[in-house]
Design an enzyme around this catalytic site. Structure first.
Site, PDB file in Angstrom:
ATOM      1  N   SER A 118       0.823  -1.208   0.000  1.00 54.55           N
ATOM      2  CA  SER A 118       0.000   0.000   0.000  1.00 54.55           C
ATOM      3  C   SER A 118       0.855   1.255   0.000  1.00 54.55           C
ATOM      4  O   SER A 118       1.987   1.250   0.490  1.00 54.55           O
ATOM      5  CB  SER A 118      -0.856  -0.019   1.266  1.00 54.55           C
ATOM      6  OG  SER A 118      -1.384   1.250   1.540  1.00 54.55           O
ATOM      7  N   TYR A 149      -1.187  -0.175  10.249  1.00 54.77           N
ATOM      8  CA  TYR A 149      -1.405  -0.738   8.905  1.00 54.77           C
ATOM      9  C   TYR A 149      -0.164  -0.593   8.006  1.00 54.77           C
ATOM     10  O   TYR A 149       0.267  -1.549   7.346  1.00 54.77           O
ATOM     11  CB  TYR A 149      -2.610  -0.036   8.284  1.00 54.77           C
ATOM     12  CG  TYR A 149      -2.958  -0.435   6.875  1.00 54.77           C
ATOM     13  CD1 TYR A 149      -3.559  -1.665   6.600  1.00 54.77           C
ATOM     14  CD2 TYR A 149      -2.713   0.432   5.799  1.00 54.77           C
ATOM     15  CE1 TYR A 149      -3.896  -2.016   5.298  1.00 54.77           C
ATOM     16  CE2 TYR A 149      -3.056   0.089   4.505  1.00 54.77           C
ATOM     17  CZ  TYR A 149      -3.645  -1.136   4.260  1.00 54.77           C
ATOM     18  OH  TYR A 149      -3.977  -1.478   2.973  1.00 54.77           O
ATOM     19  N   ASN A 178      -5.028   3.981  -3.207  1.00 57.03           N
ATOM     20  CA  ASN A 178      -6.503   4.052  -3.203  1.00 57.03           C
ATOM     21  C   ASN A 178      -7.201   3.458  -4.423  1.00 57.03           C
ATOM     22  O   ASN A 178      -7.282   4.091  -5.476  1.00 57.03           O
ATOM     23  CB  ASN A 178      -6.971   5.506  -3.109  1.00 57.03           C
ATOM     24  CG  ASN A 178      -6.688   6.091  -1.759  1.00 57.03           C
ATOM     25  OD1 ASN A 178      -7.033   5.506  -0.743  1.00 57.03           O
ATOM     26  ND2 ASN A 178      -6.025   7.233  -1.756  1.00 57.03           N
ATOM     27  N   GLU A 191     -15.353   1.452   4.706  1.00 57.68           N
ATOM     28  CA  GLU A 191     -15.316   2.013   3.357  1.00 57.68           C
ATOM     29  C   GLU A 191     -14.277   3.129   3.246  1.00 57.68           C
ATOM     30  O   GLU A 191     -13.962   3.798   4.215  1.00 57.68           O
ATOM     31  CB  GLU A 191     -16.705   2.522   2.949  1.00 57.68           C
ATOM     32  CG  GLU A 191     -17.264   3.667   3.763  1.00 57.68           C
ATOM     33  CD  GLU A 191     -17.912   3.225   5.084  1.00 57.68           C
ATOM     34  OE1 GLU A 191     -17.678   2.079   5.523  1.00 57.68           O
ATOM     35  OE2 GLU A 191     -18.623   4.048   5.669  1.00 57.68           O
ATOM     36  N   GLN A 220      -7.507  18.008   1.639  1.00 58.36           N
ATOM     37  CA  GLN A 220      -6.487  16.974   1.518  1.00 58.36           C
ATOM     38  C   GLN A 220      -6.520  16.392   0.091  1.00 58.36           C
ATOM     39  O   GLN A 220      -7.589  16.267  -0.509  1.00 58.36           O
ATOM     40  CB  GLN A 220      -6.576  15.915   2.590  1.00 58.36           C
ATOM     41  CG  GLN A 220      -7.746  15.165   3.022  1.00 58.36           C
ATOM     42  CD  GLN A 220      -8.961  15.779   3.606  1.00 58.36           C
ATOM     43  OE1 GLN A 220      -9.289  16.949   3.395  1.00 58.36           O
ATOM     44  NE2 GLN A 220      -9.708  14.965   4.295  1.00 58.36           N
ATOM     45  N   ARG A 286      -1.234  13.050  -0.982  1.00 57.83           N
ATOM     46  CA  ARG A 286      -0.566  11.821  -1.459  1.00 57.83           C
ATOM     47  C   ARG A 286      -0.893  11.631  -2.930  1.00 57.83           C
ATOM     48  O   ARG A 286      -2.044  11.710  -3.338  1.00 57.83           O
ATOM     49  CB  ARG A 286      -1.042  10.617  -0.664  1.00 57.83           C
ATOM     50  CG  ARG A 286      -0.457   9.303  -1.170  1.00 57.83           C
ATOM     51  CD  ARG A 286      -0.966   8.129  -0.364  1.00 57.83           C
ATOM     52  NE  ARG A 286      -0.410   8.106   0.979  1.00 57.83           N
ATOM     53  CZ  ARG A 286      -0.936   7.413   1.991  1.00 57.83           C
ATOM     54  NH1 ARG A 286      -2.035   6.715   1.811  1.00 57.83           N
ATOM     55  NH2 ARG A 286      -0.362   7.419   3.177  1.00 57.83           N
TER      56      ARG A 286
HETATM   57  P1  NAD Z   1     -11.176  -6.020   1.225  1.00 58.69           P
HETATM   58  O1  NAD Z   1     -11.338  -5.795   2.691  1.00 58.69           O
HETATM   59  O2  NAD Z   1     -12.354  -5.834   0.356  1.00 58.69           O
HETATM   60  O3  NAD Z   1     -10.584  -7.484   0.960  1.00 58.69           O
HETATM   61  C1  NAD Z   1      -9.731  -8.149   1.856  1.00 58.69           C
HETATM   62  C2  NAD Z   1     -10.333  -9.508   2.114  1.00 58.69           C
HETATM   63  O4  NAD Z   1      -9.460 -10.232   2.981  1.00 58.69           O
HETATM   64  C3  NAD Z   1     -11.681  -9.432   2.833  1.00 58.69           C
HETATM   65  O5  NAD Z   1     -12.687 -10.082   2.072  1.00 58.69           O
HETATM   66  C4  NAD Z   1     -11.446 -10.129   4.147  1.00 58.69           C
HETATM   67  O6  NAD Z   1     -12.568 -10.870   4.622  1.00 58.69           O
HETATM   68  C5  NAD Z   1     -10.272 -11.019   3.805  1.00 58.69           C
HETATM   69  N1  NAD Z   1      -9.550 -11.430   5.010  1.00 58.69           N
HETATM   70  C6  NAD Z   1      -9.223 -10.670   6.085  1.00 58.69           C
HETATM   71  N2  NAD Z   1      -8.600 -11.420   7.010  1.00 58.69           N
HETATM   72  C7  NAD Z   1      -8.523 -12.671   6.498  1.00 58.69           C
HETATM   73  C8  NAD Z   1      -8.013 -13.884   7.001  1.00 58.69           C
HETATM   74  N3  NAD Z   1      -7.457 -13.950   8.225  1.00 58.69           N
HETATM   75  N4  NAD Z   1      -8.115 -14.999   6.237  1.00 58.69           N
HETATM   76  C9  NAD Z   1      -8.703 -14.945   5.004  1.00 58.69           C
HETATM   77  N5  NAD Z   1      -9.218 -13.809   4.489  1.00 58.69           N
HETATM   78  C10 NAD Z   1      -9.126 -12.693   5.227  1.00 58.69           C
HETATM   79  O7  NAD Z   1      -9.964  -5.083   0.761  1.00 58.69           O
HETATM   80  P2  NAD Z   1      -9.415  -4.769  -0.698  1.00 58.69           P
HETATM   81  O8  NAD Z   1      -9.684  -3.338  -0.944  1.00 58.69           O
HETATM   82  O9  NAD Z   1      -9.884  -5.777  -1.664  1.00 58.69           O
HETATM   83  O10 NAD Z   1      -7.842  -4.920  -0.446  1.00 58.69           O
HETATM   84  C11 NAD Z   1      -7.107  -6.059  -0.894  1.00 58.69           C
HETATM   85  C12 NAD Z   1      -5.647  -5.874  -0.527  1.00 58.69           C
HETATM   86  O11 NAD Z   1      -5.162  -4.669  -1.132  1.00 58.69           O
HETATM   87  C13 NAD Z   1      -5.360  -5.737   0.968  1.00 58.69           C
HETATM   88  O12 NAD Z   1      -4.144  -6.327   1.274  1.00 58.69           O
HETATM   89  C14 NAD Z   1      -5.243  -4.249   1.153  1.00 58.69           C
HETATM   90  O13 NAD Z   1      -4.467  -3.911   2.276  1.00 58.69           O
HETATM   91  C15 NAD Z   1      -4.567  -3.847  -0.148  1.00 58.69           C
HETATM   92  N6  NAD Z   1      -4.792  -2.438  -0.495  1.00 58.69           N
HETATM   93  C16 NAD Z   1      -6.030  -2.002  -0.862  1.00 58.69           C
HETATM   94  C17 NAD Z   1      -6.216  -0.674  -1.180  1.00 58.69           C
HETATM   95  C18 NAD Z   1      -7.557  -0.134  -1.592  1.00 58.69           C
HETATM   96  O14 NAD Z   1      -7.669   1.061  -1.861  1.00 58.69           O
HETATM   97  N7  NAD Z   1      -8.601  -0.940  -1.682  1.00 58.69           N
HETATM   98  C19 NAD Z   1      -5.134   0.224  -1.107  1.00 58.69           C
HETATM   99  C20 NAD Z   1      -3.900  -0.250  -0.711  1.00 58.69           C
HETATM  100  C21 NAD Z   1      -3.715  -1.606  -0.436  1.00 58.69           C
END
Ligand code: NAD
Length: 329
Positions: A118, A149, A178, A191, A220, A286
């Protein structure tokens, strides 16, 4: 291209669900694993082996990696600023997911592992003003990431690096900036800004109360990447020889007020903005510097913020109506 068996960890989530669809469209066999009950997954695709398991546990990671060649780790306990600022320990516990997936992928002789990092890994000192200089990959060090995080993401990035260096495991890491789009979290506290702004404007329009709360002063700055661009980038990075973490984000900068303007135009209303200066708002500015990904992979975001937001608005509007119909039934 040869057909593979692929694990998507976090396949019930936003980005994971879209990635599953992409991999299916490429003809691969997919195992999708998530901790949530399948009924709560954003997308459930036909022909996928859907598994409910807690990937913080080593045994669950062993089973998930068994027989697959590629691992995409999109699983994390995460959310928008409201969640990550108030749940630092939970965010850091996601380190167990990546640690165990790396160990299991190695033991199962998987060919490749992708890790979703991220922009929250970047040094906070470089993000103090709204008029931000876009973040280059080297700006993650000296390390001063988002507390909780961001530290977990930075640590897991390094673990991917050392598994590659020490054990020869093929690892690839993208730093997402994002991501937004349909089939993601739009209410409930996890969200992110694009979905929250859309939901609030829809609520204002549907109720006739044209007021909304904005976290921070609205000045921001951020960039937001549409999900289709993200999935395309994930696939390119996994297939590439880019071994260091690389930015995957839009460089179309906007203020939060600018984001609200876009959604007002889509909805065809104006809202009165109430700024909550004590709400979590993250860094002041950012943006993603895309020099490296453009040069190495020729990737650039293809979907303008206003277009992506219009598509996301349509999906959230449908979800909003479903939820309110269920509440009034
Ligand atoms: P999301 O929350 O929709 O998806 C993450 C999924 O992981 C969820 O469905 C959750 O139930 C599952 N999860 C959590 N703990 C778990 C566990 N112990 N075992 C199995 N599953 C588990 O989030 P996303 O937006 O799809 O993000 C996906 C990845 O991308 C994450 O690593 C997040 O940190 C990274 N990320 C996302 C964004 C963004 O803007 N969406 C930005 C930077 C990084």
């Amino acid at each position: 291209m040869s057909k593979k068996k692929i694990l998507v960890a976090g396949g019930g989530g936003f980005i994971g669900g879209h990635l599953v669809k992409q991999l299916l469209s490429e003809g691969h066999e997919v195992r999708s694993v998530d901790i949530k009950p399948v009924a709560e997954w954003y997308q459930v695709s036909d022909g996928v082996e859907n598994v409910v398991a807690d990937l913080k546990l080593k045994d669950a990671c062993d089973a998930a990696c068994d027989g697959v060649s590629d691992v995409y780790n999109l699983a994390a306990d995460m959310g928008g600023m409201g969640f990550i600022e108030n749940n630092k320990a939970l965010c850091m516990l996601s380190v167990l997911i990546n640690t165990h997936l790396l160990q299991s992928a190695l033991a199962s002789k998987c060919d490749r592992l992708f890790y979703a990092s991220s922009a929250c890994v970047y040094n906070a000192d470089k993000q103090k003003c709204e008029d931000v200089v876009p973040l280059k990959e080297e700006d993650a060090y000296p390390a001063m990431p988002e507390d909780g995080y961001g530290w977990e993401k930075l640590f897991s990035e390094r673990m991917c690096r050392h598994f590659r260096e020490d054990f020869g495991l093929y690892t690839r890491v993208a730093r997402f900036h994002n991501v937004y789009g349909p089939y993601g979290t739009w209410d409930g506290g996890r969200e992110k800004a694009p979905a929250a702004v859309i939901r609030k404007v829809i609520h204002a329009k549907e109720t006739g109360n044209h007021e909304m709360e904005i976290w921070g002063d609205g000045k921001q700055t951020r960039s937001f990447m549409y999900i289709d661009d993200c999935v395309k980038g994930i696939r390119m990075i996994m297939d590439s020889d880019v071994i260091e973490p690389i930015n995957l984000g839009s460089d179309e900068l906007t203020t939060i007020n600018g984001l609200v303007d876009i959604v007002e135009n889509i909805a065809g209303i104006k809202v009165e903005r109430n700024y909550n200066l004590s709400a979590p708002k993250g860094v002041n500015g950012r943006n993603s510097d895309n020099t490296l990904i453009t040069k190495l992979l020729g990737w650039a975001p293809g979907i303008k913020l206003s277009d992506g937001m219009a598509r996301t608005y349509e999906w959230i509007l449908g979800e909003y109506h479903k939820t309110h119909a269920a509440q009034t039934a």
